[in-house]
Design an enzyme around this catalytic site. Structure first.
Site, PDB file in Angstrom:
ATOM      1  N   TRP A   1      -2.766  -2.619  -1.657  1.00  0.00           N
ATOM      2  CA  TRP A   1      -2.480  -4.044  -1.836  1.00  0.00           C
ATOM      3  C   TRP A   1      -3.289  -4.738  -0.761  1.00  0.00           C
ATOM      4  O   TRP A   1      -3.030  -4.560   0.430  1.00  0.00           O
ATOM      5  CB  TRP A   1      -0.986  -4.313  -1.671  1.00  0.00           C
ATOM      6  CG  TRP A   1      -0.622  -5.740  -1.949  1.00  0.00           C
ATOM      7  CD1 TRP A   1      -0.379  -6.291  -3.178  1.00  0.00           C
ATOM      8  CD2 TRP A   1      -0.453  -6.793  -0.991  1.00  0.00           C
ATOM      9  NE1 TRP A   1      -0.087  -7.627  -3.042  1.00  0.00           N
ATOM     10  CE2 TRP A   1      -0.125  -7.969  -1.714  1.00  0.00           C
ATOM     11  CE3 TRP A   1      -0.553  -6.875   0.391  1.00  0.00           C
ATOM     12  CZ2 TRP A   1       0.114  -9.193  -1.098  1.00  0.00           C
ATOM     13  CZ3 TRP A   1      -0.321  -8.102   1.015  1.00  0.00           C
ATOM     14  CH2 TRP A   1       0.013  -9.242   0.264  1.00  0.00           C
TER      15      TRP A   1
ATOM     16  N   GLU B   1       6.418 -15.620 -10.907  1.00  0.00           N
ATOM     17  CA  GLU B   1       5.781 -14.369 -10.510  1.00  0.00           C
ATOM     18  C   GLU B   1       5.262 -13.564 -11.689  1.00  0.00           C
ATOM     19  O   GLU B   1       4.277 -12.854 -11.554  1.00  0.00           O
ATOM     20  CB  GLU B   1       6.683 -13.555  -9.559  1.00  0.00           C
ATOM     21  CG  GLU B   1       7.637 -12.581 -10.139  1.00  0.00           C
ATOM     22  CD  GLU B   1       8.458 -11.848  -9.070  1.00  0.00           C
ATOM     23  OE1 GLU B   1       9.673 -12.003  -9.073  1.00  0.00           O
ATOM     24  OE2 GLU B   1       7.873 -11.114  -8.243  1.00  0.00           O
TER      25      GLU B   1
ATOM     26  N   LYS C   1       5.669  -4.245  -4.997  1.00  0.00           N
ATOM     27  CA  LYS C   1       7.136  -4.149  -4.985  1.00  0.00           C
ATOM     28  C   LYS C   1       7.686  -4.139  -3.561  1.00  0.00           C
ATOM     29  O   LYS C   1       8.665  -4.808  -3.267  1.00  0.00           O
ATOM     30  CB  LYS C   1       7.553  -2.882  -5.732  1.00  0.00           C
ATOM     31  CG  LYS C   1       9.051  -2.706  -5.890  1.00  0.00           C
ATOM     32  CD  LYS C   1       9.604  -3.622  -6.943  1.00  0.00           C
ATOM     33  CE  LYS C   1      11.086  -3.459  -7.127  1.00  0.00           C
ATOM     34  NZ  LYS C   1      11.685  -4.654  -7.752  1.00  0.00           N
TER      35      LYS C   1
ATOM     36  N   CYS D   1       0.858  -1.180   0.000  1.00  0.00           N
ATOM     37  CA  CYS D   1       0.000   0.000   0.000  1.00  0.00           C
ATOM     38  C   CYS D   1       0.895   1.231   0.000  1.00  0.00           C
ATOM     39  O   CYS D   1       1.976   1.217   0.575  1.00  0.00           O
ATOM     40  CB  CYS D   1      -0.931   0.099   1.202  1.00  0.00           C
ATOM     41  SG  CYS D   1      -2.140  -1.225   1.288  1.00  0.00           S
TER      42      CYS D   1
ATOM     43  N   ARG E   1       3.684  -0.308  -5.068  1.00  0.00           N
ATOM     44  CA  ARG E   1       3.463  -0.833  -3.714  1.00  0.00           C
ATOM     45  C   ARG E   1       2.139  -1.592  -3.604  1.00  0.00           C
ATOM     46  O   ARG E   1       1.837  -2.165  -2.563  1.00  0.00           O
ATOM     47  CB  ARG E   1       3.462   0.323  -2.704  1.00  0.00           C
ATOM     48  CG  ARG E   1       4.751   1.114  -2.693  1.00  0.00           C
ATOM     49  CD  ARG E   1       4.637   2.295  -1.736  1.00  0.00           C
ATOM     50  NE  ARG E   1       4.595   1.850  -0.374  1.00  0.00           N
ATOM     51  CZ  ARG E   1       5.652   1.740   0.429  1.00  0.00           C
ATOM     52  NH1 ARG E   1       6.839   2.072  -0.021  1.00  0.00           N
ATOM     53  NH2 ARG E   1       5.522   1.316   1.654  1.00  0.00           N
TER      54      ARG E   1
ATOM     55  N   LYS F   1      11.322 -15.971 -10.801  1.00  0.00           N
ATOM     56  CA  LYS F   1      11.041 -15.015 -11.878  1.00  0.00           C
ATOM     57  C   LYS F   1       9.891 -15.513 -12.734  1.00  0.00           C
ATOM     58  O   LYS F   1       8.960 -14.781 -13.032  1.00  0.00           O
ATOM     59  CB  LYS F   1      12.254 -14.809 -12.811  1.00  0.00           C
ATOM     60  CG  LYS F   1      13.523 -14.233 -12.235  1.00  0.00           C
ATOM     61  CD  LYS F   1      13.419 -12.869 -11.635  1.00  0.00           C
ATOM     62  CE  LYS F   1      12.949 -12.902 -10.201  1.00  0.00           C
ATOM     63  NZ  LYS F   1      13.311 -11.821  -9.362  1.00  0.00           N
TER      64      LYS F   1
ATOM     65  N   HIS G   1      15.434 -38.126  -5.024  1.00  0.00           N
ATOM     66  CA  HIS G   1      14.871 -38.445  -3.708  1.00  0.00           C
ATOM     67  C   HIS G   1      13.376 -38.136  -3.639  1.00  0.00           C
ATOM     68  O   HIS G   1      12.824 -37.983  -2.558  1.00  0.00           O
ATOM     69  CB  HIS G   1      15.645 -37.700  -2.613  1.00  0.00           C
ATOM     70  CG  HIS G   1      17.097 -38.086  -2.585  1.00  0.00           C
ATOM     71  ND1 HIS G   1      17.522 -39.323  -2.167  1.00  0.00           N
ATOM     72  CD2 HIS G   1      18.208 -37.422  -2.980  1.00  0.00           C
ATOM     73  CE1 HIS G   1      18.845 -39.398  -2.283  1.00  0.00           C
ATOM     74  NE2 HIS G   1      19.278 -38.250  -2.774  1.00  0.00           N
TER      75      HIS G   1
ATOM     76  N   GLU H   1      15.950 -18.704  -7.866  1.00  0.00           N
ATOM     77  CA  GLU H   1      15.661 -17.347  -8.339  1.00  0.00           C
ATOM     78  C   GLU H   1      15.040 -17.379  -9.737  1.00  0.00           C
ATOM     79  O   GLU H   1      14.078 -16.663 -10.021  1.00  0.00           O
ATOM     80  CB  GLU H   1      16.963 -16.518  -8.312  1.00  0.00           C
ATOM     81  CG  GLU H   1      16.892 -15.153  -8.955  1.00  0.00           C
ATOM     82  CD  GLU H   1      15.912 -14.185  -8.292  1.00  0.00           C
ATOM     83  OE1 GLU H   1      15.363 -14.512  -7.229  1.00  0.00           O
ATOM     84  OE2 GLU H   1      15.678 -13.116  -8.883  1.00  0.00           O
TER      85      GLU H   1
ATOM     86  N   ASN I   1      -1.181   2.438   5.526  1.00  0.00           N
ATOM     87  CA  ASN I   1      -0.301   1.358   5.082  1.00  0.00           C
ATOM     88  C   ASN I   1       0.115   0.603   6.344  1.00  0.00           C
ATOM     89  O   ASN I   1       0.530   1.223   7.314  1.00  0.00           O
ATOM     90  CB  ASN I   1       0.937   1.939   4.381  1.00  0.00           C
ATOM     91  CG  ASN I   1       2.005   0.890   4.143  1.00  0.00           C
ATOM     92  OD1 ASN I   1       1.690  -0.254   3.849  1.00  0.00           O
ATOM     93  ND2 ASN I   1       3.261   1.276   4.280  1.00  0.00           N
ATOM     94  N   GLY I   2       0.006  -0.732   6.303  1.00  0.00           N
ATOM     95  CA  GLY I   2       0.387  -1.522   7.482  1.00  0.00           C
ATOM     96  C   GLY I   2      -0.741  -2.482   7.834  1.00  0.00           C
ATOM     97  O   GLY I   2      -1.649  -2.715   7.025  1.00  0.00           O
TER      98      GLY I   2
HETATM   99  O1  M6R Z   1      12.824  -5.156  -1.304  1.00  0.00           O
HETATM  100  P1  M6R Z   1      13.264  -6.541  -0.899  1.00  0.00           P
HETATM  101  O2  M6R Z   1      14.505  -6.963  -1.588  1.00  0.00           O
HETATM  102  O3  M6R Z   1      13.342  -6.723   0.564  1.00  0.00           O
HETATM  103  O4  M6R Z   1      12.087  -7.483  -1.418  1.00  0.00           O
HETATM  104  C1  M6R Z   1      12.061  -8.836  -1.104  1.00  0.00           C
HETATM  105  C2  M6R Z   1      11.073  -9.573  -1.962  1.00  0.00           C
HETATM  106  O5  M6R Z   1       9.774  -9.115  -1.726  1.00  0.00           O
HETATM  107  C3  M6R Z   1      11.372  -9.423  -3.444  1.00  0.00           C
HETATM  108  O6  M6R Z   1      12.673  -9.809  -3.743  1.00  0.00           O
HETATM  109  C4  M6R Z   1      10.396 -10.257  -4.288  1.00  0.00           C
HETATM  110  O7  M6R Z   1      10.610 -11.616  -4.065  1.00  0.00           O
HETATM  111  C5  M6R Z   1      10.518  -9.891  -5.762  1.00  0.00           C
HETATM  112  N1  M6R Z   1       9.221  -9.585  -6.299  1.00  0.00           N
HETATM  113  C6  M6R Z   1      11.116 -10.952  -6.608  1.00  0.00           C
HETATM  114  O8  M6R Z   1      11.201 -10.584  -7.936  1.00  0.00           O
END
Ligand code: M6R
Length: 616
Positions: free
Chosen positions: A79, A495, A611, A2, A32, A492, A511, A488, A105-106
């Site tokens: 959000w 998401e 984000k 948010c 956000r 990607k 396993h 990672e 926000n929170g």
């Molecule tokens: O701002 P941060 O690096 O703390 O964020 C952590 C995760 O929320 C962030 O890396 C998230 O997994 C990304 N959307 C991945 O692409």
């Protein structure tokens, strides 16, 4: 998550400028959260508002349609945490007479309990949100003094918040307060307009003087003036600092998406991360004046790395590097889990907290936990002035520039580059020979050029992505450093394309998970580790024998891999195992990007995500 925003105009600004400024500010905060947006303000002493489900552009159409004018305003991009994506749940939330409005926000953790108490007094609720409880509670305490009502309500609230509130009966006042959530105020030194925001991104393109509202502080913002109070309600002195931001960094610069632009920026961003931070002569890193004394680095018996999502993956890779090169026992922990493990943190533990945004609530909570146990925290952060950069004992910046795409790319590779320098630093102050340090620097300096080589293959990667876009299930496999790199890569893909993608250690497939292998499951083998190459080849053979289609990312010219796999993306070969993750990750980023594009997904703002994840 948010984003909250607020604006009180200075000289020369009209009521339509207020709405326009809020919409522009929200657009910069949209990363956000983008489930709904809303604005409320006072116009000619009357409360006016407008809300809309979806992104800011739908709020923009709504305010234009309604020809909304406001003398001052608060605004929000959401959000969703409590309640679905409906107009009722969109912020701002109001008291029963629609005289008071709040954006938040929170998370209000005791909202259920408070709601019950308020409902028992016949107070009605119209949304499922935790925030509406704040509106009703402040209103209950309001007797003509909004500041006093907010201060009293804050005592009843458990949880985290950045709040901005207005009341029709005090038409020139915004009250803003924060607990464990970021909140920044900006003053235009020329016009004396005052801005309130969740982060400084919303101030882009303006030369503002800013201040960060700290925990439990409260600000009363009126025309041309900010008065700050501490948690006890005493007036406080404060200092405003000039904010310098590069506006160019937040344009797409001709690319179709921010994600693609940020992928292509990586040769430059890695250069910026490492520039001036190593000495070839001494074969070591030079990380500037760290506020943490050298003896802490020298005497650390144990390193604990904290982070979430992509930042945790970077930490995972760094943990292997630190153990292997600096010979320090290191563990990388997911911040959201770590807090609840009753962690053992001794005075010889060095904690490294990694966060692109510096606002991730789980990471911040874990940092506060270890600080309370006496550990020193080194922050690795991209966003200047962020909460992590302010709360850690010392902070090193990535210098990767603003990362706008929700899907992190350039921040990840800069994290790896910076963590490799930190590893070098720790290795050299312990036992690593100068020549070995110099060799490591030689590889690191080459990384931007190797990334260029990968980027030059974008057309080929796009073609392969089109072929693989038909799969619904993916395994990304790797060993040693390539295992977290495969986590990672899988993150990607899932998401931004909403496909089922799992990163897994290649040797662990036998396993259990190998039972899932079939012609319908694509396997992406990340073969960038020389040390484990033979074993990785065996693991690929095991997949192939069970009919799994394999695409490999492999060192240029490896004929054996070419015979096992259906497709190969050839990767630069002259790189050490520790740093190979960087170019390999760039190839995986492109692969995911083009699959998402082929499947017409919303790339920069994937569904359900934000984000900055500012709730635990
Ligand atoms: O701002 P941060 O690096 O703390 O964020 C952590 C995760 O929320 C962030 O890396 C998230 O997994 C990304 N959307 C991945 O692409």
């Amino acid at each position: 998550m948010c984003g909250i925003f607020g604006f009180i105009p200075g000289s020369n600004e009209t009521a339509s400028d207020v709405v326009d400024t809020c919409i522009k500010g929200l657009k910069q905060l949209e990363y956000r959260g983008y489930d709904s947006a809303g604005i409320a303000g006072i116009y000619k002493n009357e409360m006016q508002s407008c809300k809309s489900v979806g992104k800011i552009k739908s709020l923009q159409s709504a305010v234009e349609f309604e020809k909304l004018n406001l003398d001052m305003a608060i605004a929000h991009t959401r959000w969703a945490t409590h309640g679905g994506l409906t107009n009722e749940n969109a912020h701002p939330h109001f008291d029963e007479k629609t005289k008071l409005a709040v954006v938040h926000n929170g998370i209000i953790e005791n909202h259920f309990e408070l709601r019950k108490k308020l409902a028992a007094q016949d107070i009605k609720f119209y949304s499922e949100t935790d925030t509406e409880v704040v509106a009703k509670l402040v209103s209950l305490y309001y007797d003509g003094d909004l500041k006093a009502a907010v201060q009293r309500a804050a005592k009843d609230i458990k949880g985290s918040y950045a709040l901005a509130l207005i009341h029709q009966d005090q038409p020139n006042l915004i009250v803003a307060t924060a607990r464990d959530c970021p909140l920044v105020l900006g003053l235009d030194p020329q016009t004396k307009s005052i801005f309130i925001s969740s982060d400084t991104n919303a101030f882009l393109g303006r030369s503002l003087d800013v201040m960060f509202v700290k925990n439990e502080q409260l600000a009363c913002i009126t025309k041309h003036s900010i008065i700050l109070y501490d948690a006890q309600g005493n007036m406080m002195d404060y200092k405003l600092e000039a904010l310098g931001i590069d506006l160019h960094a937040i344009t797409k610069n001709g690319f179709e998406h921010f994600m693609l632009k940020e992928i292509f920026e990586q040769p430059m961003t890695i250069n910026r991360t490492i520039e001036g931070r190593f000495s070839e002569e001494f074969g070591t890193a030079q990380l500037g004046n760290l506020a943490i004394p050298t003896h802490v680095f020298q005497s650390a018996h144990h390193i604990l790395i904290l982070g979430c999502g992509t930042s945790w993956h970077a930490g995972h890779i760094a943990a292997s590097m630190l153990e292997s090169l600096a010979r320090i026992p290191t563990q990388a922990e997911i911040a959201s889990e770590f807090r609840y493990t009753n962690p053992i943190v001794s005075e010889n533990t060095l904690v490294i907290a990694i966060s692109q945004s510096g606002e991730t609530a789980d990471t911040l909570a874990a940092v506060r936990e270890v600080q309370a146990k006496g550990a020193k925290v080194l922050g690795i952060c991209n966003v200047k002035h962020s909460t992590l950069s302010r709360e850690s004992d010392s902070c090193i910046y990535l210098k990767a520039g603003p990362e706008i795409s929700v899907c992190s790319t350039k921040a990840f590779t800069s994290q790896l580059a910076l963590l490799s320098l930190l590893t070098l630093h720790l290795a050299r102050i312990r036992h690593m020979e100068k020549a070995q340090g110099q060799e490591f620097i030689r590889y690191l300096k080459k990384v931007p050029q190797l990334i260029e080589e990968v980027l030059n293959q974008a057309p080929k990667i796009e073609k392969l992505a089109k072929k693989y876009a038909k799969f619904e299930h993916f395994f990304f496999l790797g060993r040693q450093y390539m295992f977290p790199a495969s986590l990672e890569a899988a993150l990607k893909l899932k998401e931004i394309s909403y496909l089922n993608a799992t990163g897994y250690p290649a040797g662990e497939m036998k396993h259990g998970p190998i039972a899932l292998i079939s012609p319908d499951v694509a396997v992406i083998a990340m073969c960038g580790n020389k040390k484990t190459q033979d074993k990785m080849i065996s693991n690929m053979m095991e997949v192939k024998s069970r009919g799994g289609p394999i695409m490999a990312l492999a060192p240029e010219g490896n004929e054996e891999i070419a015979t096992i796999t259906e497709d190969v993306i050839w990767m630069p070969e002259d790189i050490c195992d520790e740093l190979a993750c960087i170019p390999y990750s760039v190839a995986a980023q492109l692969f995911s990007y083009y699959i998402a594009k082929e499947r017409n997904c919303e790339i920069d703002q994937p569904r359900n995500l934000a984000k900055s994840v500012t709730v635990e």
